[in-house]
Enzyme design. Sequence first.
Site, PDB file in Angstrom:
ATOM      1  N   HIS A 172     -22.464 -14.696  -6.031  1.00  0.00           N
ATOM      2  CA  HIS A 172     -21.192 -15.007  -5.574  1.00  0.00           C
ATOM      3  C   HIS A 172     -20.890 -14.906  -4.013  1.00  0.00           C
ATOM      4  O   HIS A 172     -20.659 -15.970  -3.421  1.00  0.00           O
ATOM      5  CB  HIS A 172     -20.168 -14.300  -6.352  1.00  0.00           C
ATOM      6  CG  HIS A 172     -18.753 -14.401  -5.687  1.00  0.00           C
ATOM      7  ND1 HIS A 172     -17.741 -15.256  -6.534  1.00  0.00           N
ATOM      8  CD2 HIS A 172     -18.009 -14.008  -4.798  1.00  0.00           C
ATOM      9  CE1 HIS A 172     -16.506 -15.228  -5.654  1.00  0.00           C
ATOM     10  NE2 HIS A 172     -16.720 -14.319  -4.760  1.00  0.00           N
ATOM     11  N   GLU A 173     -21.512 -13.928  -3.505  1.00  0.00           N
ATOM     12  CA  GLU A 173     -21.280 -13.515  -2.076  1.00  0.00           C
ATOM     13  C   GLU A 173     -22.193 -14.562  -1.112  1.00  0.00           C
ATOM     14  O   GLU A 173     -21.979 -15.256  -0.291  1.00  0.00           O
ATOM     15  CB  GLU A 173     -21.585 -12.035  -1.701  1.00  0.00           C
ATOM     16  CG  GLU A 173     -20.683 -11.331  -2.258  1.00  0.00           C
ATOM     17  CD  GLU A 173     -19.150 -11.639  -1.959  1.00  0.00           C
ATOM     18  OE1 GLU A 173     -18.832 -11.801  -0.792  1.00  0.00           O
ATOM     19  OE2 GLU A 173     -18.328 -11.426  -2.817  1.00  0.00           O
ATOM     20  N   HIS A 176     -20.539 -17.960  -0.979  1.00  0.00           N
ATOM     21  CA  HIS A 176     -19.615 -17.921   0.223  1.00  0.00           C
ATOM     22  C   HIS A 176     -20.513 -18.473   1.548  1.00  0.00           C
ATOM     23  O   HIS A 176     -20.109 -19.087   2.182  1.00  0.00           O
ATOM     24  CB  HIS A 176     -18.972 -16.880   0.510  1.00  0.00           C
ATOM     25  CG  HIS A 176     -17.860 -16.283  -0.368  1.00  0.00           C
ATOM     26  ND1 HIS A 176     -16.829 -17.277  -0.660  1.00  0.00           N
ATOM     27  CD2 HIS A 176     -17.375 -15.501  -1.436  1.00  0.00           C
ATOM     28  CE1 HIS A 176     -15.773 -17.049  -1.625  1.00  0.00           C
ATOM     29  NE2 HIS A 176     -16.214 -15.833  -1.971  1.00  0.00           N
ATOM     30  N   GLU A 229     -13.043 -19.097  -3.725  1.00  0.00           N
ATOM     31  CA  GLU A 229     -13.459 -18.378  -4.853  1.00  0.00           C
ATOM     32  C   GLU A 229     -14.003 -18.899  -6.112  1.00  0.00           C
ATOM     33  O   GLU A 229     -15.229 -18.512  -6.387  1.00  0.00           O
ATOM     34  CB  GLU A 229     -12.515 -17.475  -5.207  1.00  0.00           C
ATOM     35  CG  GLU A 229     -11.864 -16.569  -4.306  1.00  0.00           C
ATOM     36  CD  GLU A 229     -13.139 -15.572  -3.704  1.00  0.00           C
ATOM     37  OE1 GLU A 229     -13.845 -15.047  -4.743  1.00  0.00           O
ATOM     38  OE2 GLU A 229     -13.127 -15.119  -2.366  1.00  0.00           O
TER      39      GLU A 229
END
Length: 300
Positions: A172-173, A176, A229
């Site tokens: 997820h990070e 980004h 997100e």
Amino acid sequence: MAARLGGMQQPSHLSSESCAPSAWGCACAPWRARRGFLLAGSAAAMGLATAPVAAQVQVGGASGLRKLVPAETLEGAATDQYQQLLAKARAQGALAGDSNPQLQRLRAIARRLIPYTAQWNPRANAWRWEVNLIGSKEINAFCMPGGKIAFYTGIIDQLQLTDDEIAMIMGHEMAHALREHSREQLAKNQATSIGISLGAQLLGLGDLGNAAARLGGQLLSLKFSRGDESEADLVGLELAARAGYNPQASVSLWRKMGQATGDRGGLEFLSTHPAGPERIRELERNIPRVEGLYEAARRG
């Protein structure tokens, strides 16, 4: 990232240096000019040159607005801020040494994810990926532009994360950074403050480039949109599945996050990563899209 990279040689610049011991095993050996865990981002460099299949999750194209901020400038600013953060943690004896078991666990997971990142952003091939662990009760983790990753021990310990769940957070990070959400958000913020209309973008390129360098210190405080997100959830889900991590862990992770929100409200990570039921439902809708990737990775 483990089974496929088990035979990979450790880069020579990860050799140990002598230093005084600390509660984290080694307080100063982890700190070098380009310290920590550095890996070439390309699949070819890692011995994984096979062409990936097409993306299975659907997130659309990256925003063109991000082009208002030069990627090189932002990545340089991120590197500077990351080094400052590590220096502060080192001075406090909170930066995990290379022999720390939790840090080794994080780096093993990263090794499995990194080969699949360039599919989402070709720049990732040239990033000098770093993974570090900071001793803190804070529930937090991030990946800055250019592949600078940090986890806090609080998110691993308090949520009792499995490797699959760590992979979901890390994916997820990473997403980004790969989708350049920080770059896009800075462009939006600065375009507004400088008074630039999107119809005349070229007039502000110089100002935005300089602003990106000045605002590098704000990278960790940027708040991403709900759309950002959602993108990071889905891209991270696919990255983890390709690396052989169970996509069902995305659901168990965010259920744990939701419980943490109820038990210990006001957490920094959870204030920017809300763990509502719709988030879980969207992940559940997309798990079937990546299950084949997960099974193929397990067989491979």
